[in-house]
Enzyme design. Structure first.
Site, PDB file in Angstrom:
ATOM      1  N   TYR A 169      22.141 -32.024 -45.856  1.00  0.00           N
ATOM      2  CA  TYR A 169      23.549 -32.513 -45.829  1.00  0.00           C
ATOM      3  C   TYR A 169      24.274 -31.141 -46.408  1.00  0.00           C
ATOM      4  O   TYR A 169      24.991 -30.521 -45.616  1.00  0.00           O
ATOM      5  CB  TYR A 169      23.774 -33.662 -46.683  1.00  0.00           C
ATOM      6  N   SER A 192      27.645 -36.312 -40.286  1.00  0.00           N
ATOM      7  CA  SER A 192      28.882 -35.947 -41.030  1.00  0.00           C
ATOM      8  C   SER A 192      28.946 -34.622 -41.268  1.00  0.00           C
ATOM      9  O   SER A 192      28.933 -33.433 -40.263  1.00  0.00           O
ATOM     10  CB  SER A 192      29.287 -36.792 -42.005  1.00  0.00           C
ATOM     11  N   ASP A 228      35.388 -43.888 -34.825  1.00  0.00           N
ATOM     12  CA  ASP A 228      35.278 -43.081 -36.000  1.00  0.00           C
ATOM     13  C   ASP A 228      36.521 -42.276 -36.451  1.00  0.00           C
ATOM     14  O   ASP A 228      36.993 -41.381 -35.653  1.00  0.00           O
ATOM     15  CB  ASP A 228      34.355 -41.952 -35.857  1.00  0.00           C
ATOM     16  N   HIS A 251      32.332 -44.410 -38.495  1.00  0.00           N
ATOM     17  CA  HIS A 251      31.650 -43.339 -39.038  1.00  0.00           C
ATOM     18  C   HIS A 251      30.291 -43.897 -39.658  1.00  0.00           C
ATOM     19  O   HIS A 251      29.566 -43.048 -39.862  1.00  0.00           O
ATOM     20  CB  HIS A 251      32.611 -42.717 -40.533  1.00  0.00           C
TER      21      HIS A 251
END
Length: 723
Positions: free
Chosen positions: A483, A563, A647, A682
């Site tokens: 991430y 993301s 999203d 999302h």
């Protein structure tokens, strides 16, 4: 910035339905929709002209975009359905998912509430019972909100006495919410539904009304992609029209803020947080005991994270990283609450601190190399005991009401399915309350932490999980996840989906990259703005470590992230396309020059910077933006971009444009596809059946493109038949 106009009308049939059948393409290459490239759309930043040929895909309500989505999904699902073991993986995941799942219970009024999923229900159901021995009854069943399970329960808040509840609904995964108020005893709706609520909690003030936050609906663009920049905190008095709700804070005078408000447990204070990004916030307090009290500014900058943990009379307890990058708990007085008057109650240490309160105690959780240690403190700051956890991993849920005598916390790691423990606050003892029913034997697997060296010499932790006795001969299918942003820490957690990887001789590796919060604010800022390349370098170094240590090879490596992690994968595959065989950029931020033009994207500027900030910042973003760094004639890894058409956090235009450009530039026979989930956002609230289908498609795509004609076995992973 100057922009030429996008072509106003393009016929969908001419854009989409013709297939690319260039003579130089090999027979084994896929034919993709012939997506129109509009070469007239050019932006100019500080003298640099930047083409944006797929700008038209930003219009999420146009017939052209809708036709493109259908055409791309047809190619993707036609490809996936030819993978011979796709159904087997789907069936296995369905079997693994089919066990009862419980949440920790909580008490409101005379009832104990808890969530339960029978196994394959699309949404978990909220039950209640009187006391611990009462007969459970259904209180709210989100599966009845919509026929297809895509409308979810997105939060709820009871009054202090438990007599009323306000719950939020999300439709199709959108961040826009509806709020419905019920009489908790009769379950009857009390008043009209509130609409257009976004990025909000619901916080009751006694039984009279509640605070919530929202935006005005966008004037330009659709509700799912239009820019939202004036967040507002409202007070809704029960029984009145929403149009008459009182604006408490925010609006035109505070543009591009995330604003939230909540009432303290004693009902004495309204706490308001105002942030320009996902990190750092101003802090305000209003004394609700005095009718004419003003909102007092406690912290007047956005450089630090500040939150009120507890109040007691005039005394306020604040968790902050102001002058303490790893966090501390301080006390102050409502008469003069400014930082100059703060006193340390739990001082900063070398480890990152988070704090909860319950039962007249504070619970200090310290993150040490991305795993948790938890300690119980008295209200005067005395450390009383360490809470014994079953292993190294992640513990959560150390919070509740000050009247509680017990609390319920969860513990998990990569080989320890999430388990709920009941903790007696008085004597400090824990017992198992609910054990996971997933069919998984941790004794057959191992999970260990390693530290590898990134490009600039920084040591990065990574946890590697696989079946015991696995041969490290460079042939193991490996899934590397990361991430690296927004102060988010990747702590160990069990995933039912990952069982399919592990039982087929695969390896799960999770790297704790800079940009996250694993080592405090310094670790976070080391992966932001002009330091963002550090994050990509850390991820690349993780892949190189797994290869050099013979866990896997480039031909057996998949990289994944969602993301901000989708940005990570997009940047990594454009910078090092030969490093991995498979790439999964999910709901990613992929156009770094325009991310701030949609919904609440402007709030990400603390981490990213924007192309308008300066020439230096533009050059830096342009230098790694995945959409802008795809190069024609390059062979990219087998890629499956994933997004949802609803999203409205990271709008699907990022994924649409990236996939279109990837298909245009890609050379070679690796498939480069986009899987667009309809009626999904999302990720939050996604129904179980959609989760299982998406995970089955992911593992099928990965194994197939690593060369497996049939699924590898856990015991003979090096002897499988390959294509």
């Amino acid at each position: 910035m100057k922009t030429k106009k996008v072509l106003s009308v393009v016929m969908a049939s001419s854009i989409l339905m013709a297939c690319n059948q260039e003579a130089e393409k090999k027979e084994t290459a896929l034919s993709y929709p012939n997506t129109m490239r509009d070469t007239t759309v050019v932006d100019e930043y500080f003298g640099t002209k930047v083409p944006d040929p797929y700008r038209w895909l930003e219009n999420d309500t146009s017939a052209e975009t809708e036709a493109w989505v259908k055409a791309e999904n047809k190619v993707t699902f036609d490809y996936l359905k030819e993978i011979p073991y796709r159904k087997n993986i789907n069936d296995r995941l369905t079997e693994l998912w089919n066990y009862e799942k419980y949440s920790a219970p909580f008490v409101r009024g005379e009832y104990t509430y808890f969530y339960k999923n029978d196994g394959l229900q699309n949404q978990s159901v909220l039950y209640r019972q009187k006391g611990e021995e009462g007969t459970p009854e259904v209180f709210l069943d989100p599966n009845k909100f919509s026929e297809d399970g895509t409308t979810s329960l997105a939060g709820l808040s009871f009054t202090e006495d438990g007599s009323m509840v306000a719950y939020q609904m999300s439709e199709g995964g959108s961040d826009w919410r509806k709020v419905i108020v019920l009489n908790a005893e009769t379950k009857e709706q009390i008043e009209d539904t509130l609409i257009d609520v976004k990025f909000s909690g619901v916080s009751w003030l006694n039984n009279d009304g509640f605070y919530y936050s929202s935006y005005d609906k966008p004037k330009d663009g659709s509700a799912l992609s239009g820019l939202t920049q004036y967040h507002k905190l409202f007070y809704h008095k029960l029984g009145t029209e929403q149009s008459t709700d009182e604006l408490i804070f925010g609006g035109d005078i505070t543009p591009r803020r995330y604003i939230g408000g909540y009432v303290t447990e004693d009902n004495n204070y309204l706490v308001i947080s105002a942030a320009t990004s996902t990190s750092g916030n101003e802090l305000y307090i209003k004394d609700l005991r005095k009718a004419d009290s003003k909102i007092v500014n406690v912290v007047d900058n956005f450089e630090n994270n500040n939150s009120v943990i507890h109040t007691e009379g005039d005394k306020i307890f604040i968790k902050t990283n102001l002058n303490a990058p790893n966090g501390r708990l301080v006390t102050t007085n409502i008469a003069n609450p400014s930082p100059a008057n703060w006193k340390d109650l739990i001082a900063e240490t070398e480890n990152v601190l988070s704090v909860g309160s319950a039962g007249g105690k504070f619970f200090a959780s310290y993150m040490i190399d991305a795993t948790d240690r938890v300690y119980q403190y008295s209200l005067d700051g005395k450390m009383e005991k360490e809470i014994e956890l079953p292993a190294l991993g992640s513990a959560g849920g150390f919070g509740g009401r000050m009247e509680d005598t017990v609390l319920y916390y969860s513990f998990t790691n990569y080989v320890y399915p999430s388990t709920i423990f009941k903790y007696n606050i008085a004597d400090g003892t824990s017992e198992v309350y609910k054990k996971s029913g997933v069919k998984f034997d941790p004794a057959n697997y191992e999970s260990k932490q390693v530290f590898y060296t990134s490009k600039d010499g920084t040591k990065i932790p990574m946890i590697i999980t696989h079946k015991k006795g696995l041969k490290l001969d460079g042939t193991n299918p490996t899934y590397l996840y990361g991430y690296g942003g927004f102060n988010v820490s990747l702590t160990p957690s069990f995933s039912t989906s990952t069982i399919v990887l592990l039982e087929n001789g695969g390896i799960m590796a999770v790297a704790n990259l800079r940009g996250g919060g694993e080592y405090g604010e310094k670790w976070h800022t080391a992966g932001t703005k002009m330091n963002k390349q550090n994050v990509f370098d850390d991820f690349i170094a993780a892949a190189e470590y797994l290869i050099s240590e013979k866990y896997t090879s480039s031909e057996k490596l998949a990289v994944a992230g969602g993301s901000n992690g989708g940005l990570l994968v997009g940047a990594t595959m454009t910078q090092r396309p030969n490093l991995m065989k498979v790439a999964f950029p999910a709901v990613g931020v992929l156009d770094m020059l325009r991310y701030n033009k949609f919904t609440a994207g402007a709030g990400w500027a603390y981490d990213y910077g924007t192309a308008e900030d300066s020439k230096e910042m533009f050059d830096y973003l342009y230098g790694y933006s995945p959409y802008h760094n795809l190069k024609e004639g390059t062979e990219y890894p087998a890629t499956m971009v994933t997004t949802g058409d609803h999203d409205d956090r990271v709008v699907p235009a990022h994924s649409f444009k990236f996939a279109a450009e990837l298909q245009h530039c890609h050379a070679g026979n690796n498939p480069v596809l986009i899987r667009i989930e309809t009626n999904a956002g999302h990720g939050a609230g996604k129904p179980t059946d959609k989760i299982i289908q998406e995970q089955a498609d992911k593992w099928s795509f990965m194994f197939w493109n690593m060369g497996y004609e049939k699924l590898p076995s856990a015991s003979e992973n090096s002897e499988v038949a390959e294509k």
